[in-house]
Scaffold this active site. Structure first.
Site, short mmCIF file in Angstrom:
data_model
loop_
_atom_site.label_atom_id
_atom_site.label_comp_id
_atom_site.label_asym_id
_atom_site.label_seq_id
_atom_site.Cartn_x
_atom_site.Cartn_y
_atom_site.Cartn_z
CB CYS A 176 27.94 -49.24 41.47
SG CYS A 176 27.09 -47.90 40.60
N GLY B 184 41.80 -61.27 43.88
CA GLY B 184 43.10 -60.67 44.11
C GLY B 184 43.42 -60.55 45.59
CG LEU C 64 13.78 -45.09 52.57
CD1 LEU C 64 14.12 -43.64 52.89
CD2 LEU C 64 12.42 -45.47 53.17
CB VAL D 283 14.15 -57.00 62.85
CG1 VAL D 283 13.99 -58.51 62.64
CG2 VAL D 283 13.05 -56.24 62.11
CB ALA E 56 29.02 -45.18 42.46
CG HIS E 57 28.72 -39.69 43.24
ND1 HIS E 57 27.63 -40.49 43.47
CD2 HIS E 57 28.64 -38.70 44.16
CE1 HIS E 57 26.92 -40.00 44.48
NE2 HIS E 57 27.53 -38.93 44.92
CG HIS F 113 10.16 -18.96 32.48
ND1 HIS F 113 9.71 -19.35 33.73
CD2 HIS F 113 9.06 -18.63 31.75
CE1 HIS F 113 8.40 -19.24 33.75
NE2 HIS F 113 7.99 -18.80 32.57
#
Length: 462
Positions: free
Chosen positions: A42, A114, A182, A233, A317-318, A441
């Site tokens: 990440c 490790g 993307l 492909v 990741a989160h 707003h």
């Protein structure tokens, strides 16, 4: 006597967060990482460098194509080296930051590969033995290879190579229409490349809400990205100056050739378990070669745990970070948990795409009665003011209880806007709870409120 209470194998988002939380809870912790820098895929070659390039390339397009409408006249030119150097500096600064957090929390940072010798022993580079009471596997994931295509990180690249191209390719072919393809395709399209995306499925974005996915494709096509959907492909010849690809329909059919200067292979990621010694200690894997764990993230071998991309669930990741906190708290005797239905996903193109919870298609398949509310950014005052009117917010709620079941956003800063829906879902709230919350707003967040109002048939501004 054990050297450590916990040894974490892997210093990515899940591993380093778990190490920090465990240290906060009083454990003596070591983290073994083979990359030579903390942060995992990440931080080093994934989320962070790609977002740095997305931000820089977005500024370039804004200056080149949109500043004039704001009365700002410029004539920008691309300095790719400076852009890449900035990306690298962001990565270095953040990796050093994680090392600083280790020092602050008195975590032992061990550089090396490790592997597990036993439930209480970790080998570093196959020779040095560290003793511990518990082991946490947090080794993340690796690029999924494409059969018949060899990645050389020069002309045929993975996401890692696509972050460091020394010049803008005339034609970039992206194999895979998911998040990684993307996002990186968007970077190089903005910088001047012709971009063609070859996707096996008949849609882009994987499991996106279908309505969002269709608009997403239209907006990317408007930006100049071309799509070959329902195609695969089957071969790549990189012997010449560029790359000659063989493409054919996913269901079989007539083959065609596609020439590219650079090919990005982005068909997904797979758990990284190579060389961990799991077979030797008897740690079971599931049918997709992910580490099998129980509800407390423990494997079938007592004292060995796993989190993040190496176990089931979205490779985010989160998600790994939340699991890192939860598993550390469980080890400490607390009630750590992760509510998986409220984990958001974001695609950081422009506009951004963000989602949490169920899609309409998933609810229909499950036979869940629901109501939908939708609000376009075209009717949002802040969207108008900043010139960002593409996209919409869609909110899905249970038809009987009004409990929030999902939220899907395509539009400016969708990745930020999604989080108020996440919070409502985390606490079992309703669309009315969201609709009755006062929103400042003019803000983009008002579109979320209006979509919640629309569930109840009460939208004000449409």
């Amino acid at each position: 006597m054990s050297d450590f209470d916990l040894i974490v194998i892997g210093g990515g988002p899940g591993g380093y967060v778990a190490a920090i939380r465990a240290a906060q809870l009083g454990m003596n912790v070591a983290c073994v990482e083979m990359r030579g820098s903390l942060g995992g895929t990440c931080l080093n070659v994934g989320c962070i460098p790609s977002k740095a390039l997305l931000e820089s390339s977005h500024h370039y397009v804004e200056a080149k194509e949109h500043f004039a409408s704001h009365g700002i006249k410029v004539n920008p030119s691309l300095d790719l080296k400076t852009m890449l150097d900035r990306k690298d500096k962001v990565v270095v600064d953040l990796t050093k930051g994680v090392e600083g957090l280790f020092k602050k929390n008195k975590i032992t940072y061990v550089k090396g590969m490790g592997s597990i010798k036993s439930a209480t022993e970790v080998l570093v580079d196959g020779k040095d033995v560290l003793k511990t009471k518990k082991i946490l596997i947090a080794t993340g994931s690796d690029v999924t290879p494409l059969p018949g295509v060899t990645i050389d990180e020069k002309k045929i690249v993975s996401s890692t190579g696509a972050l460091d191209l020394k010049e803008v390719p005339a034609h970039l072919v992206v194999v895979g229409g998911g998040v990684i393809g993307l996002e990186l395709g968007s970077v190089w399209r903005r910088l001047g490349a012709k971009v063609t995306v070859v996707e096996f499925l008949n849609k882009i974005g994987g499991g996106l809400d279908a309505e969002v996915g269709k608009q997403f494709q239209r907006l990317l096509e408007k930006q100049g990205i071309e799509f070959k959907l329902g195609m695969k492909v089957t071969a790549a010849d990189a012997k010449g100056k560029g790359v000659a690809l063989t493409v054919e329909p996913a269901a079989g059919g007539t083959k065609e050739s596609l020439a590219a200067d650079v090919v990005l292979v982005a068909i997904g990621r797979r758990p990284f378990t190579d060389g961990l010694g799991l077979d030797k200690v008897g740690v079971k894997l599931d049918e997709r070669k992910r580490v099998a764990v129980d509800n407390h993230f423990e494997t079938n071998v007592k004292g060995i745990y796993a989190i993040g991309d190496v176990i089931a669930g979205p490779m985010l990741a989160h998600k790994a970070e939340d699991e890192g906190v939860a598993v550390a708290e469980i080890m400490a005797g607390q009630k750590g948990h992760v509510y998986y239905d409220a984990i958001p996903g974001v695609i950081y193109t422009w506009p951004e795409v963000a989602s949490v919870g169920k899609t309409e298609e998933e609810l229909k398949t499950a036979g869940v009665a629901y109501k939908a509310g939708k609000f376009p950014f075209l009717a949002n005052s802040r969207g108008r003011a900043i010139g960002e009117t593409d996209g919409f917010v869609k909110i899905l709620a249970d038809a009987k209880t009004d409990r929030l079941l999902g939220c899907h956003i395509i539009g400016p800063d969708a990745g930020t806007l999604i989080h108020e829906a996440c919070l409502v879902m985390e606490y079992g709230g309703s669309s009315e709870d969201l609709a009755r919350t006062c929103h400042a707003h003019p803000t983009l967040n008002e579109a979320v409120k209006e979509a919640a109002l629309a569930v109840l048939g009460r939208a004000i501004h449409i």
